[in-house]
Design an enzyme around this catalytic site. Structure first.
Site, short mmCIF file in Angstrom:
data_model
loop_
_atom_site.label_atom_id
_atom_site.label_comp_id
_atom_site.label_asym_id
_atom_site.label_seq_id
_atom_site.Cartn_x
_atom_site.Cartn_y
_atom_site.Cartn_z
CB CYS A 49 32.53 46.47 51.25
SG CYS A 49 33.42 46.13 49.40
CB CYS A 52 30.75 48.56 48.18
SG CYS A 52 30.09 46.62 47.70
CG HIS A 111 30.40 43.19 47.42
ND1 HIS A 111 32.00 43.60 48.58
CD2 HIS A 111 30.60 41.81 48.57
CE1 HIS A 111 31.59 42.62 49.43
NE2 HIS A 111 31.03 41.83 49.46
CG ASN A 149 46.48 37.79 45.84
OD1 ASN A 149 47.54 37.59 45.04
ND2 ASN A 149 47.38 38.95 46.73
CB SER A 157 41.90 41.73 53.69
OG SER A 157 41.84 42.77 52.49
CG HIS A 160 34.28 44.66 45.51
ND1 HIS A 160 32.57 45.32 46.26
CD2 HIS A 160 34.56 45.54 44.15
CE1 HIS A 160 32.38 46.12 44.84
NE2 HIS A 160 33.86 46.17 43.50
CG HIS A 162 39.86 43.81 45.28
ND1 HIS A 162 39.16 42.85 45.53
CD2 HIS A 162 41.59 43.87 45.76
CE1 HIS A 162 40.76 42.48 46.58
NE2 HIS A 162 41.62 43.51 46.79
CD GLN A 164 46.81 44.37 46.38
OE1 GLN A 164 47.74 45.50 46.32
NE2 GLN A 164 46.29 42.72 46.66
#
Length: 343
Positions: A49, A52, A111, A149, A157, A160, A162, A164
């Protein structure tokens, strides 16, 4: 709302768009049945990943061994720092530079933990990171878009946890619509559109999912996605720079409750696109703005059946079968304790 099953339309005052509601197409009683998640259990750390701690990303960049949130410039940013030479302006061909920057926020070093699985203390760290990043970027850019998202079904994609941030000078189309609508409402009524809306929804809680002293989460009157929600500041906060410590903690608390209720609808990690709308940072007067977040989840009837915006929705206008009132009732009635913690 009338019990008449006839179709009707509702207008979104933030954008001016209409949505067609067809409750007669959803006349099967809601059974409350759930499906087990089809998602494979993830490890707390994944060596492949790129998000990570300690792992390599693009261009041989290596992540630090972070233990909280972690922010870095997007390795594949949609925005650039250099300008183009626009085409000659005409009514048919208009073009402008899209200068800005994009960042990635890892919510947790783990993760396999999504927002509803984080304790409130770690969610508060996410809120504080949003505030810090917004404060820095808003000094340079008019429009700072913080979003997440979640889930493969939303095109994410990396599993993990996250989000933006995209920051740029131009106003994004949806933000510009909301700026014009809120400003026009304020000029006519001398009150904030979303402040008035939040007060009205609190008086008739048929669309309220959850709330606390600082925040209100509702399935909006004009929702187009089946379980769409709108998270509103009840204190008239215009952007992240105005949040005090109490409002920040209340935000972390309600995000945990709202996203937990999402997961509990179908006992799955509920996918969505979520994004914050702040007042544009170049405004001299932000009185007409209220900080808010939109949650757009695609799931309709189960963990594997989604709502598709196709056909009439693409060529005419958005359409839904499940009324906002029923969607809010479903979200209200599921447990606020995450289903994985109940096992």
């Amino acid at each position: 709302m009338s019990s008449n099953p006839a179709a009707f339309r509702r207008r979104n005052p933030l954008t001016g768009e209409w949505v067609l509601v067809s409750p007669h197409r959803n006349n099967r009683p809601w059974s409350g049945a759930t499906e087990e998640s089809s998602t494979t259990a993830l490890p707390a750390y994944e060596s492949n990943c790129p998000l990570c701690p300690g792992n390599a990303r693009a261009n041989d960049t290596v992540n630090p061994n972070y233990d909280g949130t972690f922010v870095f410039k997007n390795d594949f940013a949609a925005l650039t720092s250099h300008e183009i030479e626009p085409v000659e302006a005409s009514p048919l061909f208009q073009e402008q530079a899209a200068v800005g920057e994009a960042r990635v926020i890892c919510f947790s070093p783990e993760h396999n933990k999504t927002l509803p699985q984080l304790p409130v203390s770690q969610l508060l760290a996410v809120v504080e990171t949003w505030k810090r990043e917004y404060l820095e970027l808003a000094k340079q850019y008019n429009c700072v878009q913080i979003f997440e998202n979640k889930g493969e079904i939303m095109g994410c994609s990396q599993p993990h946890p996250h989000g933006q941030i995209w920051a740029h000078q131009h106003l994004a189309t949806e933000v510009e619509k909301e700026e014009l609508s809120q400003k026009a409402y304020f000029e006519e009524h001398n009150t904030s559109l979303l402040a008035d809306y939040a007060a009205a929804e609190s008086k008739d809680p048929s669309r309220v999912v959850c709330e606390n002293d600082s925040w209100l989460a509702v399935v909006p009157f004009w929702a187009k996605w089946p379980f769409e929600t709108l998270l509103l500041s009840k204190d008239g906060v215009a952007d992240f720079t105005e949040l005090n410590d109490t409002q920040s903690l209340d935000l972390a608390t309600i995000i945990k409750e709202l996203t937990t209720r999402y997961d509990n609808v179908f006992n799955t990690s509920f996918p969505y696109s979520m994004g914050w709308h702040n007042a544009p940072s170049n405004l001299e007067d932000k009185s007409h703005w209220v900080l808010h977040a939109h949650f757009y989840p695609p799931l309709l009837r189960s963990a594997t059946i989604k709502k598709h915006m196709v056909g009439y929705e693409m060529l005419g206008e958005s359409q839904r079968d499940l009324t906002p009132e029923l969607a809010a009732k479903i979200l209200r009635e599921v447990s606020s304790t995450h289903y994985l913690e109940s096992k």
